[in-house]
Scaffold this active site. Sequence first.
Site, PDB file in Angstrom:
ATOM      1  N   GLU A  24      13.512   1.630   0.275  1.00 13.13           N
ATOM      2  CA  GLU A  24      12.168   1.604   0.859  1.00 13.13           C
ATOM      3  C   GLU A  24      11.974   2.740   1.856  1.00 13.13           C
ATOM      4  OE1 GLU A  24      10.792  -2.838   1.303  1.00 13.13           O
ATOM      5  OE2 GLU A  24      12.748  -2.600   2.244  1.00 13.13           O
TER       6      GLU A  24
ATOM      7  N   HIS B 128      -4.173 -18.270  -3.263  1.00 16.47           N
ATOM      8  CA  HIS B 128      -4.179 -19.352  -4.243  1.00 16.47           C
ATOM      9  C   HIS B 128      -5.487 -19.400  -5.020  1.00 16.47           C
ATOM     10  CE1 HIS B 128      -0.594 -21.854  -2.724  1.00 16.47           C
ATOM     11  NE2 HIS B 128      -0.293 -21.147  -3.784  1.00 16.47           N
TER      12      HIS B 128
ATOM     13  N   ARG C 288      16.077 -11.446  -1.579  1.00 22.73           N
ATOM     14  CA  ARG C 288      16.044 -10.480  -0.478  1.00 22.73           C
ATOM     15  C   ARG C 288      16.350 -11.211   0.826  1.00 22.73           C
ATOM     16  NH1 ARG C 288      10.411  -7.625   0.750  1.00 22.73           N
ATOM     17  NH2 ARG C 288       9.877  -9.642   1.613  1.00 22.73           N
TER      18      ARG C 288
ATOM     19  N   ASN D 204       6.016  -0.302  -2.004  1.00 20.32           N
ATOM     20  CA  ASN D 204       4.989  -0.493  -0.970  1.00 20.32           C
ATOM     21  C   ASN D 204       5.426   0.203   0.316  1.00 20.32           C
ATOM     22  OD1 ASN D 204       4.061  -2.215  -2.958  1.00 20.32           O
ATOM     23  ND2 ASN D 204       4.711  -4.078  -1.923  1.00 20.32           N
ATOM     24  N   ASP D 205       6.672  -0.045   0.705  1.00 18.45           N
ATOM     25  CA  ASP D 205       7.170   0.602   1.916  1.00 18.45           C
ATOM     26  C   ASP D 205       7.580   2.048   1.665  1.00 18.45           C
ATOM     27  OD1 ASP D 205       6.864  -1.155   4.076  1.00 18.45           O
ATOM     28  OD2 ASP D 205       8.435  -2.446   3.264  1.00 18.45           O
TER      29      ASP D 205
ATOM     30  N   ARG E 118      11.397 -13.763  -1.898  1.00 17.84           N
ATOM     31  CA  ARG E 118      11.210 -13.537  -0.457  1.00 17.84           C
ATOM     32  C   ARG E 118      11.681 -14.772   0.314  1.00 17.84           C
ATOM     33  NH1 ARG E 118       6.403 -10.734  -2.597  1.00 17.84           N
ATOM     34  NH2 ARG E 118       6.317  -8.737  -1.522  1.00 17.84           N
TER      35      ARG E 118
ATOM     36  N   ARG F 176       0.421   1.000   5.650  1.00 10.99           N
ATOM     37  CA  ARG F 176      -0.057   0.244   4.485  1.00 10.99           C
ATOM     38  C   ARG F 176      -1.062  -0.839   4.845  1.00 10.99           C
ATOM     39  NH1 ARG F 176       5.370  -3.146   2.691  1.00 10.99           N
ATOM     40  NH2 ARG F 176       3.940  -4.688   1.851  1.00 10.99           N
TER      41      ARG F 176
ATOM     42  N   CYS G 273      10.341  -3.483  -7.242  1.00 10.02           N
ATOM     43  CA  CYS G 273       9.621  -4.727  -6.980  1.00 10.02           C
ATOM     44  C   CYS G 273       8.372  -4.538  -6.122  1.00 10.02           C
ATOM     45  CB  CYS G 273      10.544  -5.764  -6.357  1.00 10.02           C
ATOM     46  SG  CYS G 273      11.290  -5.215  -4.819  1.00 10.02           S
TER      47      CYS G 273
HETATM   48  C1  PEP Z   1       8.002  -3.190  -0.902  1.00  6.21           C
HETATM   49  O1  PEP Z   1       8.055  -2.690   0.224  1.00  6.21           O
HETATM   50  O2  PEP Z   1       7.645  -2.558  -1.918  1.00  6.21           O
HETATM   51  C2  PEP Z   1       8.368  -4.611  -1.108  1.00  6.21           C
HETATM   52  C3  PEP Z   1       8.523  -5.133  -2.309  1.00  6.21           C
HETATM   53  O3  PEP Z   1       8.504  -5.387  -0.013  1.00  6.21           O
HETATM   54  P1  PEP Z   1       7.261  -5.927   0.879  1.00  6.21           P
HETATM   55  O4  PEP Z   1       5.995  -5.607   0.152  1.00  6.21           O
HETATM   56  O5  PEP Z   1       7.528  -7.375   1.067  1.00  6.21           O
HETATM   57  O6  PEP Z   1       7.442  -5.115   2.138  1.00  6.21           O
HETATM   58 MG    MG Z   2       9.050  -3.806   1.861  1.00  5.04          MG
END
Ligand code: PEP
Ligand code: MG
Length: 573
Positions: free
Chosen positions: A431, A189, A332, A454-455, A296, A465, A502
């Site tokens: 992912e 924040h 999701r 990200n995953d 989320r 990560r 995303c």
């Molecule tokens: C991702 O894995 O890219 C994703 C959007 O989900 P999170 O970062 O919540 O694992």
């Molecule tokens: Mg993810």
Amino acid sequence: MNVVKGLPASPGIVVGEAWIYTPIKYQIEVEAIKDVPAEIARFKNAIKKAEVQLQSLEKKALETIGAEEAAIFETHQLFLQDPELTEGVTNLVREKNVNAETAVFRTFSSYADQLEMLDDPYFAARALDIRDVGQRVVHCLLGIEFDNSQLPSKPVIILADDLTPSDTVQFDKQYVLGFITVRGGPTSHTAILARSLGIPAIVSAPLDLAQITNGETLVLNGQSGDVILAPSEAKLTEINHQRGDLQLAQEIALKAAHEPAITLDGHHVEIVANVGDEIDTKRAISFGAEGVGLFRTEFLYLDRNALPTEQEQITAYQKVFDLLTDKPIVVRTLDIGGDKTVPYLGLTEEPNPFLGWRAIRMIDERPEILLGQFRALLQAGANADLRIMLPLVSNLKEVMAAKELFEEAQESLRREGKPSAEQPQFGIMVEVPSVAIMADVFAPHVDFFSIGTNDLTQYTLAVDRMNERVAKLGSPFNPAVLRLIKMTIDSAHQHGKWVGLCGAFGGDVNAVPLLLGMGLDEFSMAPSLIPEVKATIRRWSVERAQQVASQALNMASAEEVEMWVQLTITKPE
Ligand code: PEP
Ligand code: MG
């Protein structure tokens, strides 16, 4: 000259004097108390005091920043009324006979720890809010007041180990050139407030604050995340030029934030936002989001002893959906696993939680969790453009099992005569490499894919990560990741399905030519990144982006791709 690299949290470049903020130090003594009712009364008084303080901060934020930012302090007031927290405190006082300070500290910290263990920067940021509120209540119990007199009375760059939202708004804006924190993430924040205030900020900068003196000149580059200590004259001249260019580009991007992102050759790309609650959603709309690409839902399942009821879920989802009439919303389903223990969900500690029983994999033993979520989402989304997606899919059996539950949820609502979403789309996240490789097999069974880079990066390159030591190895610019993205998009398009993205890659302006060139249909990102990504897309033609992407796909390393993109992004055509 010494350059320290942190994470960019709020854009802008400033040069100014350093000023180190040290929060008031206090110690909580664990004391055994005899008079339980008196201690509980002390706690209740502290809650009242904290409420009054937060109301006044909310008012200040409303007057000086805006309604959405003021809502952060409204949320803080809600934490004070949350029975899980307040009863947690009173139960500890009653059962363990500890003083209220200790009980508040333990209860709030334990809730914040749980959120942090979600290994998600979004929830880690919410954890900081909980700690902020807990600290406020402890201050009220100890009679500690915020002392304004220690604040600077001339414009400075504020450096701190970490800053809470309360700290951030308490500083008089006219004296703050920028914020630099050693800890904290870009979705905290504090970062959000800094962005709203238009104050450049850097977080997670590995600085040794003891080595910096108040008054020394430094440069804060909120674009790159660089903190430059003792800058040379030549560097200062260069920085001043950059500042001018940047200011102009930002003004142009923000002015056009509500316009669609259309490429030079007339191709419209959908730009949507990643959100976790109503506050994010309002911000997303204010930054020009055309919908939500990732909502989320984990927050609903935490810090409780039983599944949320259907009605509880409907109410929570509707708060977000109501803000998005006519706009697409991708939700999701539950994405947690054995990196935290939530006994009622059947989650226990696991040696390799990221490879374990998590997210969609819970469907085998606990189908009722997903069925309940589908029913609640379908009802809450009766008037929404609802799209639901499954996280961490790795094989087709999971998709088929979930689809069966989805149809069961629709059928049961029809039988019960309950209004529900009429044509909800059903999609999956990409992912896990197995899904990208087999995207042609999955595509006929879904309405869309959303790539979670990200995953996908973590699993493709075998890079944890959360482990900073190997972070350098986990770049989504790695051609191996890019090829999986390309395979996913191509297979989806061959089957007439759309693809979103995303992960953080979707909000990275340097990724724009690659993703645009590979044919991505929807980019989803943190709300504040929208104006610049839209502006970048408008500078490209799909044709040119395709050339850039196809070269990148044939490169050997992430570094090579990053250098190539850097070169082309300044001169798209
Ligand atoms: C991702 O894995 O890219 C994703 C959007 O989900 P999170 O970062 O919540 O694992
Ligand atoms: Mg993810």
